[in-house]
Scaffold this motif. Sequence first.
Motif, mmCIF file in Angstrom:
data_model
loop_
_atom_site.group_PDB
_atom_site.id
_atom_site.type_symbol
_atom_site.label_atom_id
_atom_site.label_comp_id
_atom_site.label_asym_id
_atom_site.label_seq_id
_atom_site.Cartn_x
_atom_site.Cartn_y
_atom_site.Cartn_z
ATOM 1 N N ASP A 152 1.966 -12.013 2.899
ATOM 2 C CA ASP A 152 3.193 -11.392 2.392
ATOM 3 C C ASP A 152 2.899 -9.985 1.871
ATOM 4 O OD1 ASP A 152 5.477 -10.621 1.100
ATOM 5 O OD2 ASP A 152 5.645 -12.378 -0.183
ATOM 6 N N LEU A 153 3.160 -8.988 2.717
ATOM 7 C CA LEU A 153 2.929 -7.592 2.318
ATOM 8 C C LEU A 153 4.275 -6.965 1.952
ATOM 9 C CD1 LEU A 153 0.851 -5.309 2.012
ATOM 10 C CD2 LEU A 153 1.171 -4.766 4.410
ATOM 11 N N GLY A 154 4.564 -7.022 0.639
ATOM 12 C CA GLY A 154 5.827 -6.458 0.159
ATOM 13 C C GLY A 154 5.683 -4.957 -0.064
ATOM 14 N N GLY A 192 3.264 -2.035 0.911
ATOM 15 C CA GLY A 192 3.668 -1.195 2.036
ATOM 16 C C GLY A 192 3.903 0.255 1.631
ATOM 17 N N TYR A 193 4.319 0.478 0.388
ATOM 18 C CA TYR A 193 4.565 1.859 -0.048
ATOM 19 C C TYR A 193 3.281 2.683 -0.004
ATOM 20 C CZ TYR A 193 9.031 0.039 -1.793
ATOM 21 O OH TYR A 193 10.260 -0.557 -1.885
ATOM 22 N N ASP A 194 2.149 2.028 -0.228
ATOM 23 C CA ASP A 194 0.866 2.745 -0.187
ATOM 24 C C ASP A 194 0.621 3.299 1.214
ATOM 25 O OD1 ASP A 194 0.093 2.194 -2.885
ATOM 26 O OD2 ASP A 194 -0.206 0.126 -2.275
ATOM 27 N N ILE A 195 1.037 2.537 2.223
ATOM 28 C CA ILE A 195 0.869 2.985 3.613
ATOM 29 C C ILE A 195 1.755 4.210 3.871
ATOM 30 C CG2 ILE A 195 1.313 2.320 6.025
ATOM 31 C CD1 ILE A 195 0.457 -0.554 5.121
ATOM 32 N N ASP A 196 3.009 4.133 3.421
ATOM 33 C CA ASP A 196 3.928 5.268 3.588
ATOM 34 C C ASP A 196 3.357 6.529 2.936
ATOM 35 O OD1 ASP A 196 5.597 3.516 4.802
ATOM 36 O OD2 ASP A 196 6.980 3.289 3.123
ATOM 37 N N SER A 199 7.795 10.278 8.147
ATOM 38 C CA SER A 199 6.613 9.393 8.091
ATOM 39 C C SER A 199 7.045 7.939 8.237
ATOM 40 C CB SER A 199 5.878 9.529 6.754
ATOM 41 O OG SER A 199 5.739 10.832 6.372
ATOM 42 N N GLU A 200 8.095 7.613 7.522
ATOM 43 C CA GLU A 200 8.596 6.228 7.566
ATOM 44 C C GLU A 200 9.013 5.864 8.992
ATOM 45 O OE1 GLU A 200 11.036 5.509 3.978
ATOM 46 O OE2 GLU A 200 12.125 4.140 5.305
ATOM 47 N N PHE A 243 -3.200 6.726 13.210
ATOM 48 C CA PHE A 243 -2.486 6.023 12.147
ATOM 49 C C PHE A 243 -3.312 4.832 11.641
ATOM 50 C CE2 PHE A 243 0.772 2.602 11.246
ATOM 51 C CZ PHE A 243 1.158 3.098 10.013
ATOM 52 N N GLU A 244 -3.893 4.108 12.571
ATOM 53 C CA GLU A 244 -4.655 2.917 12.187
ATOM 54 C C GLU A 244 -5.934 3.292 11.444
ATOM 55 O OE1 GLU A 244 -4.918 0.491 15.719
ATOM 56 O OE2 GLU A 244 -2.847 -0.161 15.459
ATOM 57 N N GLU A 245 -6.532 4.400 11.847
ATOM 58 C CA GLU A 245 -7.731 4.878 11.155
ATOM 59 C C GLU A 245 -7.378 5.209 9.691
ATOM 60 O OE1 GLU A 245 -10.799 5.021 12.146
ATOM 61 O OE2 GLU A 245 -11.562 6.083 10.371
ATOM 62 N N LEU A 246 -6.185 5.763 9.559
ATOM 63 C CA LEU A 246 -5.709 6.191 8.241
ATOM 64 C C LEU A 246 -5.506 5.007 7.289
ATOM 65 C CD1 LEU A 246 -4.745 9.000 7.207
ATOM 66 C CD2 LEU A 246 -2.445 8.316 7.848
ATOM 67 N N ILE A 247 -4.996 3.917 7.818
ATOM 68 C CA ILE A 247 -4.587 2.805 6.928
ATOM 69 C C ILE A 247 -5.577 1.630 6.963
ATOM 70 C CG2 ILE A 247 -2.153 3.405 7.121
ATOM 71 C CD1 ILE A 247 -1.866 0.933 8.994
ATOM 72 N N LYS A 248 -6.680 1.817 7.657
ATOM 73 C CA LYS A 248 -7.561 0.663 7.866
ATOM 74 C C LYS A 248 -8.113 0.098 6.549
ATOM 75 C CE LYS A 248 -11.846 3.085 8.639
ATOM 76 N NZ LYS A 248 -12.872 3.576 9.490
ATOM 77 N N ASP A 249 -8.382 0.981 5.572
ATOM 78 C CA ASP A 249 -8.930 0.479 4.302
ATOM 79 C C ASP A 249 -7.928 -0.415 3.576
ATOM 80 O OD1 ASP A 249 -11.207 1.824 4.833
ATOM 81 O OD2 ASP A 249 -10.818 3.503 3.468
#
Lengths: 305, 529
Positions: free
Chosen positions: B179-181, B216-220, B264-265, B304-310
Amino acid sequence: MINMKKLIEISEVQRTYSIKRKLLEEWKVQFEELEVEAEKLSAFFQRNYENKMIQDNFPPELQELLENRLEGIRLSAKTATRLKRKLNNEKPLEDPPKGFIPIKKTNSNPILELVEKDNQSIFLNFFEEEVDEIIKVNRDQVELLQVDIEMAEKRFFQFIEKALAPIMDGLYNGKLHAKELVIYTNDSFPDYKTEVIEWVSIYEELMEEVNKLLKTYFVGLLIPEKGDYFDELKHDPIAVVEDTEYHNEQIKELVRYGYYYKKTINNQKNFIIRPAQVTVVKNLLEKPADKEKSGHRDEGDINEV
Amino acid sequence: MTIIEKNSPYILGIDLGTSNSAAAVYRQGKSEVIKMGKENTLPSVVSFRSEEEVQVGENAKRKILIDPENTVSFIKREIGTEWKKEFFEKEYRAEDISAEILSKMKELIESQEQFDMRGTPNFAVICIPANFDDNKKKATREAAQLAGLNTLYLLEEPVAASIAYASEIKRDQTILVYDLGGGTFDVSVLKVDTVDDNEPAKFSVLSKEGNPNLGGYDIDKLLMKYICEIFQTESEVNLLDLEADQGISVSELLKAQESVREASEQAKKDFSEVDITNIEIPNLIKDEFGKIHSIDIELTKDEFEELIKDIIQETMDTVSKAVENAELSNQDISRIILVGGSTRIPLVKKEIKNFFNKEPYSNIDPDIVVAQGAAIYGAGLGVPSEETENTNEALEEDQPDSKIIMDNIVTHNLGIEVTAGRFNRIIEKGIELSEDQPIVSNEKQFSNSEPNMTSMRITVFQTSEEVQYVTDEHCICIGEFYLSGIPEGEKNEHRISVKFEVNQQNEVIVSAQLLGSESISNQITIQRN
């Protein structure tokens, strides 16, 4: 025993089905037309960009400024080339669901005879279960149609908001900067003012073309004026600013247009597709102004270009 | 004579979310989301316009910026705490704000034309996060009551998601709910036993883990920062720095930021369908030299995936912990259910697939799955017998064909405060509450810490983490009572037995007794669920 209530019910479901099916067909046609219109708009943008010349006799500084503006127009034209793809990005509309039991099929059935004769039922005990089944099956079909219609509406509104509106936003910003350029030209290169005014008219031309398309599909623009009172139904505040020339919650600046749908949808008139983005005044020393006294505009008071 | 409409036989399944809320009912063999106006969800935002006028939802959301003093968002984070705020000379607690959201939902449900509710909506199953403590549960119940809703059950969100899933695929399975809110991340492992249609489906929670500071906001934010950095390289304008002397007004920078945020969104959403997306924002901002800068970036899914992989890796670490705590291996998990809009990101699915060697189940809308599960559970509970007289009879076609039994685990360490503010654990977190073991209990003995102590205060605490002292931020007081009538005596002379019991209804019953004197005893029952 089948009573009149049941007969009215079956007719009502049949009628609703016909209305919704027609509506879905209209959406299908509209998307096909929109696809053509999107192509035309893209071509119009491309043509206008390609034909836009910067005259050699302009002073180098002015040439450089106009080159910079032309780059923005090139990008708008590039974005416009994606319009058709964005329209197709969503799942295409499917044909209406099959499985509806049409009136035609029940023609030989005494149920329909009964409807036609507007008579009370005395012989129809036998058909009660059948009628219930028809109502249930057809009601399910109406629900499926409704889902498809809602998907079509969503697809259309998303096209306006995510594909057309960003083009308009870019042009609107370009137009604002163009006004400043005209003032600068008037101050620094007064001899070229007329040419520059003519040159920057491209923003208006392109915006007008987008607006023509919007109007065709019953989409209106929300353009609040400076000093209008903030209305959360139509406006989206992006920033608050202090300015004692204004009352609290008055609009200081329009950042980008909003969009609304002129046709009635779900019993709602003027459905807001996207609110207008604005900056709003909020002064620390002033309490919120009395809206009634300050000429607050009521709902439904929508500007159109 | 006043005509009062009877209650609706439909039990609302409500997902009272931090950012958005949704409602569903079980109807004609499936759970159906009730539209909140034109949308499936209602923003959980409340704005007070005057003493009488309260706005809830999208309109209130637009007030966050211009009237922050009178607008509340993310209230779920405060529910069950001491949070209080005054609006137009009236004080509101977090439960009052939540009640406003629930009232609005109820109003929208009453006015919807999707289908006939057959009476006034009155009964609800409300979803809560797996880590909600007793105070938060109590406050949620109270909020519902204030909104005119009778809460039949507080259902944990991951359990609700599993129920929605299990209603579609009837098999004996071990499910992991990812559950990724917007602002939080939770993982739960559940066993769903639905082997036989004629037997009740049995849900057992095996483990729960989470990270309250990841969402999810962290990803945005990351993506927006990345785009702004590229823009800065090309334009030398830092859109995110409002304080630097760039010769550009704050208002212009804010406008540009908003455009980039939206783009971005949209780009994030695009990557669910395409491998390359174009971020094009013509005429974004004018610099101090009069040059206008646009954004024209082609972004690939790989970038994008490299950016959010952590961030995604962090969620997978939590997943790993949850599987380990459930004493299972990756192979034991038969299904992975995704909850929350950000789970649409392909990298989430890819990492889950790598970890479990199977695709997550993606046939459920992650935004509404929780409300749907709650509706199914509610339909199984049915209208309480004492309320049937005031309620329209449920239609046969709206009855679920199977029942649900819930097994649970003790979600927190439970104990009391002892000398020097230390926490003394009596019940350990994670013990199973099942049909076979419906009550968990434990007893410990204590003594009087001072001479002549004739009364002793027993303060009950719960904590999700291992703690030493009750002052630890994880430790929450859930009740207290006194054991009085203790005869005067030396220090440590008396022995006092303190017993904890947690039952299937999630109540904690704490009793204290002076050993050797049965009449000197007292107890407290703390309602949990």
